[in-house]
Write a protein that holds these residues in place. Structure first.
Motif, mmCIF file in Angstrom:
data_model
loop_
_atom_site.group_PDB
_atom_site.id
_atom_site.type_symbol
_atom_site.label_atom_id
_atom_site.label_comp_id
_atom_site.label_asym_id
_atom_site.label_seq_id
_atom_site.Cartn_x
_atom_site.Cartn_y
_atom_site.Cartn_z
ATOM 1 N N GLY A 1 0.662 -1.366 -0.104
ATOM 2 C CA GLY A 1 0.128 -0.038 -0.113
ATOM 3 C C GLY A 1 0.952 1.210 0.004
ATOM 4 N N LYS A 2 0.472 2.227 0.627
ATOM 5 C CA LYS A 2 0.988 3.432 0.841
ATOM 6 C C LYS A 2 2.359 3.429 1.456
ATOM 7 C CE LYS A 2 0.646 8.350 1.818
ATOM 8 N NZ LYS A 2 -0.384 9.558 2.600
ATOM 9 N N LEU A 3 3.536 3.690 1.232
ATOM 10 C CA LEU A 3 4.874 3.466 1.687
ATOM 11 C C LEU A 3 4.975 4.420 2.822
ATOM 12 C CD1 LEU A 3 7.313 2.834 -1.357
ATOM 13 C CD2 LEU A 3 5.662 1.375 -0.333
ATOM 14 N N ARG A 4 5.328 4.016 4.055
ATOM 15 C CA ARG A 4 5.810 4.831 5.066
ATOM 16 C C ARG A 4 6.979 4.372 5.721
ATOM 17 N NH1 ARG A 4 0.854 2.824 5.825
ATOM 18 N NH2 ARG A 4 1.303 1.986 7.740
ATOM 19 N N VAL A 5 7.982 4.995 5.543
ATOM 20 C CA VAL A 5 9.183 4.439 5.951
ATOM 21 C C VAL A 5 10.278 5.114 6.882
ATOM 22 C CG1 VAL A 5 11.762 4.040 4.881
ATOM 23 C CG2 VAL A 5 9.869 4.073 3.363
ATOM 24 N N LEU A 6 10.379 4.361 7.827
ATOM 25 C CA LEU A 6 11.218 4.934 9.086
ATOM 26 C C LEU A 6 12.696 4.280 8.533
ATOM 27 C CD1 LEU A 6 11.709 6.137 11.880
ATOM 28 C CD2 LEU A 6 11.440 3.798 12.709
ATOM 29 N N ALA A 7 13.618 5.449 8.523
ATOM 30 C CA ALA A 7 14.882 5.070 7.678
ATOM 31 C C ALA A 7 16.049 5.689 8.707
ATOM 32 C CB ALA A 7 15.041 5.644 6.360
ATOM 33 N N ALA A 8 16.943 4.763 9.112
ATOM 34 C CA ALA A 8 18.161 5.180 10.021
ATOM 35 C C ALA A 8 19.330 4.894 9.331
ATOM 36 C CB ALA A 8 17.837 4.254 11.166
ATOM 37 N N VAL B 1 8.334 3.058 15.685
ATOM 38 C CA VAL B 1 8.281 2.132 14.540
ATOM 39 C C VAL B 1 6.870 1.797 14.115
ATOM 40 C CG1 VAL B 1 8.365 0.102 16.364
ATOM 41 C CG2 VAL B 1 9.325 0.158 13.883
ATOM 42 N N ASN B 2 5.986 1.957 15.322
ATOM 43 C CA ASN B 2 4.654 1.257 14.889
ATOM 44 C C ASN B 2 3.792 2.154 13.807
ATOM 45 O OD1 ASN B 2 4.617 -1.190 16.255
ATOM 46 N ND2 ASN B 2 4.123 -0.072 18.290
ATOM 47 N N LYS B 3 4.495 3.440 13.566
ATOM 48 C CA LYS B 3 3.605 4.240 12.498
ATOM 49 C C LYS B 3 4.018 3.964 11.285
ATOM 50 C CE LYS B 3 4.084 7.973 16.177
ATOM 51 N NZ LYS B 3 4.631 9.141 16.344
ATOM 52 N N TYR B 4 4.732 2.876 10.919
ATOM 53 C CA TYR B 4 5.564 2.787 9.745
ATOM 54 C C TYR B 4 5.431 1.375 9.037
ATOM 55 C CZ TYR B 4 7.741 7.149 10.792
ATOM 56 O OH TYR B 4 7.820 8.438 11.497
ATOM 57 N N ASN B 5 5.375 1.120 7.863
ATOM 58 C CA ASN B 5 5.198 -0.258 7.145
ATOM 59 C C ASN B 5 6.679 -0.709 6.749
ATOM 60 O OD1 ASN B 5 5.382 1.196 4.845
ATOM 61 N ND2 ASN B 5 3.393 0.429 4.146
ATOM 62 N N ILE B 6 7.564 0.200 6.598
ATOM 63 C CA ILE B 6 9.052 -0.242 6.098
ATOM 64 C C ILE B 6 10.050 0.442 7.192
ATOM 65 C CG2 ILE B 6 10.608 0.114 4.219
ATOM 66 C CD1 ILE B 6 8.683 0.433 2.340
ATOM 67 N N LEU B 7 10.976 -0.662 7.502
ATOM 68 C CA LEU B 7 11.996 -0.123 8.411
ATOM 69 C C LEU B 7 13.152 -0.401 7.662
ATOM 70 C CD1 LEU B 7 12.743 0.389 11.266
ATOM 71 C CD2 LEU B 7 12.741 -1.771 11.861
ATOM 72 N N HIS B 8 14.048 0.569 7.360
ATOM 73 C CA HIS B 8 15.196 0.666 6.891
ATOM 74 C C HIS B 8 16.351 0.968 7.527
ATOM 75 C CE1 HIS B 8 17.253 1.323 2.783
ATOM 76 N NE2 HIS B 8 18.114 1.839 3.388
ATOM 77 N N PHE B 9 17.242 0.106 7.536
ATOM 78 C CA PHE B 9 18.759 0.348 8.433
ATOM 79 C C PHE B 9 19.816 0.417 7.245
ATOM 80 C CE2 PHE B 9 17.016 -1.673 12.492
ATOM 81 C CZ PHE B 9 16.359 -0.595 12.887
ATOM 82 N N ALA B 10 20.333 1.696 7.254
ATOM 83 C CA ALA B 10 21.521 1.660 6.334
ATOM 84 C C ALA B 10 22.824 1.864 7.376
ATOM 85 C CB ALA B 10 21.523 2.936 5.495
#
Length: 935
Positions: free
Chosen positions: A721-728, A783-792
């Protein structure tokens, strides 16, 4: 707080009782080991000298104490029960001293509970402790209340009910802290630590052990200090940090020796021997086991002597010195039979069967295995029962009875799946050795089934094998409704098993009756009882004959022939196959591929949406395959090799011929678009996307989606669906730290910040956490507000223990693979780890850390994970991730398709960056794998 005299008494008593159980327990319940000494500071002696009945009760109680300390638990139980009857009679008749009698009754109930615990009759043990607790609460005897709460917690621990165990132990801890009873405070802290240790929560366990250690050190309680020091050694032993483990054991040993505590000395020397055995250093193990035996013989510790004899026998078995192994095992068996420890008796009978099997004395091996099975079923030791069933299966294979061997292997696997949640409670030495045995059982069963072309069943076994491998690695795999069912038995197999079980049930009942009669002193037996013993021994011989003749029985031979006819055509309707094929129909044009690595070949199993599973055998031995995998991975990752595609083409084509080419026709006929791939062992370290058919990489033809196991994967995840990303990202700074004995140095990833910045520009609903802001608290709160978790950031997944593998946060803190499940990520559809490394240092084992990563993410709630098998330079990662998210953003595309598009963008050079032309080599695009439901 205790008065000084009370403290002196307690300190003297500590020399006798503090946490001196056998060394292969976690020293959990020191009070239930010697409860009578713990309560001896109660002012009860005046009561017991008033009447002849009270004198008799006292004598019986003391007799029970002595028998308990000698390890004669059944006899101790009888003495305690007789004492209890007198105390209860006096209580009913008494008009005064009721409080004192109540104390004595509760003390005796406590001792009976402790004895039942030693006999592994946990329901009875709980019942008696609860009775004691009720009396002690009624008279508000707080020290006794604490003791019972602690003991009940210990029993719940032994039953694997950890929540209940912690509940009771925390109550015990609160009472003891209120009383200022620091000795027992330290003991309960130790016991809480033991629970966390058994749950493989090692950091929490160490925290409580350190608290207990500090408590005992402040009290100058050297015995308590030694016991906890020993337990910390056990933790490092479980973590595989053997040198550190030996340091702690040596410290404990010095304390025990300085205080002349022979019991603790013997246990600790035994643990040192175990540490060497786990490292396969058998000569050193033997030396320490012999020393432990000498110490235990000095103090006449029968249970400890039996354990040492058993351990020595098992080392000789490992060394192939079978006659010496038999000598020591038979001595151990005699001791455990004398003291009535049926659980250990069952273990040794199984070991004797294995030694005789090694000597090819199959009839004697069968007899001992059957006796072991009877004993295990008598005491409800199902964890050991599954091992003996598997051993009988091995024996039947050696005797060329594969159809019957399959039945026993299946039964072993089914017992394992039924009791999976209880397996964490097994002692360390057995848990580790049995873990390897269990995985071998699954492999042997799959091997036998494939030899008979029973592919459908073999696929199900391979799926369960992944579950077992995860359990061996993580010790926290609970299974689910699908896995708990185990493997379906065919009607003919069930009939054979029913015949076998019927004879076994007769043996169990006979053995129980015979044991009960033999426990009666010969002078107290009636003539009828003596005659019954004679009759039962004759019946026992008859049952042995029934077992020996079972397979040659005319009816059983007929059933086996029917079984062969039924399975030759693979006309078996297995529920599991229908479930898988329904999933594949939904995931259009997907197939499921399971390779199985065996010593002499690779077996390939392919499940499509229609028809029966397909299997192909590839005659490549394990060494050839390992060398090919190492060469291929080297061609993919070694800097000098990434200038040209030639080496990776050659090595990739060889593996393609083994893994894909045998199934090319079937893949074509199924119009395959996606391979759902469950790799085995070393194959987990290489991406099949980079296999080469002579013209194209496999990814140019097909989507690839890895899974841990079909039964553990939720294939019903919703579209993103709509992308919601938490990116760190960790882009600046330097960190240095030790994990075990290895030193790690990490610097910020130059392009990680740019990767996250670009991602935020592409996807509006993106939140950035950079460097110090990239920490545990920030992640958990958002974290619960997003559907993608991105760790760089850096993430190293290494073979060894789950605690050795970690994700590095921007503030320098680490999240270990074990701790991933502490994250609650039910809303995360996709977790991206863009800079992982596996096989660090070139050490490739079975890939458990990769399997574990996928599973731990799934347990935390993540539907799909995207990770890398090696760390690519920053630019390559950034370019691939940009193309991956660009494809996802367009929508109406699966994660597997999006990853393939991103990889093709690098292969085809269809990207804008000038430097990106070099990114066509698979070093840059191949390491990224999806694990979970990427469809």
């Amino acid at each position: 707080m205790f008065k000084s005299s009370g403290r002196r008494i307690i300190k003297r008593l500590i020399n006798f009782f503090l946490i001196c159980c056998l060394s292969l327990t976690f020293y959990l319940c020191y009070e239930t080991v010697f409860p009578q000494i713990l309560n001896s500071d109660q002012p009860q002696n005046q009561l017991i000298s008033q009447t002849p009945q009270q004198t008799e009760a006292k004598a019986l109680y003391q007799q029970g104490e002595q028998l308990y300390n000698d390890g004669q638990y059944q006899a101790a139980l009888e003495a305690y029960q007789k004492a209890l009857e007198i105390f209860q009679l006096l209580y009913r008749l008494s008009d005064n001293s009721t409080q004192s009698l109540s104390l004595k009754i509760s003390q005796t109930l406590h001792s009976i509970g402790a004895t039942y615990q030693k006999l592994t009759d946990y329901p009875q043990a709980l019942d008696y402790h609860q009775q004691a607790l009720k009396i002690r609460r009624k008279i508000n005897e707080k020290q006794g209340i604490g003791s019972n709460l602690n003991s009940i917690g210990a029993i719940y621990f032994l039953q694997g009910n950890y929540d209940q165990a912690l509940n009771y132990l925390e109550q015990a801890l609160a009472i003891r802290q209120e009383l200022g009873d620091l000795v027992r405070v330290g003991g309960t802290q130790n016991n809480i630590a033991a629970i966390y240790q058994n749950q493989a929560q090692y950091f929490l366990a160490l925290k409580y052990y350190q608290q207990a250690l500090q408590t005992f050190q402040e009290l100058e309680n050297f015995q308590g200090e030694a016991a906890v020091t020993n337990n910390i050694g056990l933790i490092y032993q479980e973590l595989g940090q053997y040198e550190k483990s030996l340091e702690w054991y040596q410290n404990a040993l010095e304390i025990y020796q300085a205080n002349n505590n022979k019991n603790g000395e013997g246990n600790t020397i035994n643990n040192i021997g175990l540490t060497y055995k786990l490292q396969k250093k058998y000569a050193q193990a033997l030396t320490y086991y012999q020393q432990a035996l000498t110490v235990r013989e000095q103090i006449k510790d029968k249970a400890g002597i039996g354990q040492s004899l058993n351990n020595i026998g098992l080392v000789y078995d490992q060394k192939g010195e079978y006659q010496k192994a038999l000598e020591y095992l038979h001595q151990a068996l005699t001791i455990f039979q004398e003291i009535g420890n049926k659980t250990e008796e069952g273990h040794i009978l199984d070991s004797l069967g294995t030694v005789y099997k090694s000597l090819k004395e199959y009839t004697r091996a069968e007899d001992y295995y059957r006796q072991a099975l009877t004993t295990q079923r008598n005491v409800g030791d199902r964890a050991s029962e599954r091992i003996t069933l598997s051993n009988i299966g091995d024996l039947l294979v050696a005797e060329k009875q594969p159809e019957v061997a399959i039945i026993l292997y299946k039964h072993s696997v089914n017992v394992t799946e039924e009791i999976r949640q209880d397996l964490q409670n097994f002692p360390l030495d057995k848990r580790q050795s049995y873990a390897e045995k269990n995985a071998d059982t699954y492999r042997r069963l799959a091997d036998l089934l494939l030899q008979q072309n029973r592919v459908t069943e073999a696929q199900q076994v391979l799926d369960l094998l992944k579950v077992q491998e995860l359990e061996n690695y993580l010790n926290n795999v609970e299974g689910n409704e699908q896995t708990s069912v185990g493997i379906e038995l065919l009607p003919q197999e069930q009939e054979i098993l029913d015949n076998y079980t019927a004879i076994q049930d007769k043996a169990v009942q006979l053995n129980k009756e015979l044991t009960d009669l033999q426990n009666i002193s010969p002078t107290d037996r009636s003539k009828a009882q003596q005659q019954r013993i004679t009759d039962l021994k004759a019946e026992k011989q008859q049952i042995q004959t029934e077992f020996h003749n079972l397979i040659s029985n005319e009816n059983i031979v007929k059933i086996i022939q029917e079984l062969k006819q039924k399975t030759d055509g693979e006309s078996i309707d297995i529920t599991n196959l229908s479930r898988l094929q329904n999933i594949l129909k939904i995931k259009q044009n997907a197939v499921l591929l399971y390779p199985l690595i065996l010593d002499d070949r690779i077996e390939l199993i392919l499940v499509t949406s229609q028809g029966l599973p397909i299997h192909r055998s590839v005659p490549i031995n394990k060494t050839q395959l390992k060398n090919a995998i190492i060469d291929f991975r080297g061609a993919l990752t070694y800097p000098r090799n990434i200038i040209s595609d030639q080496i990776v083409h050659t090595t990739g084509q060889q593996l393609y011929k083994w893994l894909i080419e045998p199934l090319e026709t079937e893949l074509f006929l199924a119009k395959t678009k996606t391979i759902i791939y469950a790799p085995d062992g070393l194959l987990r370290y290489i991406p099949i996307a980079a296999l080469y058919d002579g013209k194209k990489w496999l990814i140019e033809r097909l989507n690839i989606n890895n899974i841990t196991a079909a039964s553990l994967t939720n294939f019903n995840s919703k579209p993103l669906g709509k992308l919601r990303v938490l990116a760190a990202a960790f882009s600046q700074g330097n960190y240095k730290f030790l994990v075990g004995s290895r030193e790690f140095r990490f610097s910020g990833l130059k392009f990680a910040g740019q990767e996250v910045e670009t991602l935020a520009k592409m996807i509006p609903n993106t939140t950035k956490l950079l460097n110090q802001a990239f920490n545990w608290n920030e992640i958990i709160s958002r974290v619960n507000k997003y559907n993608i978790l991105h760790f760089a950031t850096h993430a190293d997944f290494v073979n060894g223990q789950p605690e050795d593998s970690f994700i590095l946060f921007g503030d320098g803190s680490r999240l270990t693979l074990r701790e991933i499940t502490n994250l609650s990520l039910p809303n995360i559809n996709l977790a991206v780890l863009s800079a992982c490394r596996t096989g660090v240092g070139g050490i490739l084992k079975d890939g458990s850390e990769i399997l574990g990563l996928g599973y731990q993410m799934q347990r935390a709630g993540v539907k799909t994970s995207l990770a890398s098998l090696w760390q690519v330079d920053d630019l390559g990662t950034r370019v691939l991730m940009i193309n991956f998210y660009r494809a996802l953003k367009k929508g109406n595309i699966t994660k597997a398709e999006a990853l393939r598009k991103a990889q093709l963008a690098l292969i085809n050079g269809s990207i804008n960056e000038e430097e990106a032309k070099r990114l066509r080599h698979p070093y840059y695009w191949a390491p990224f794998i999806l694990i979970g439901d990427g469809l």
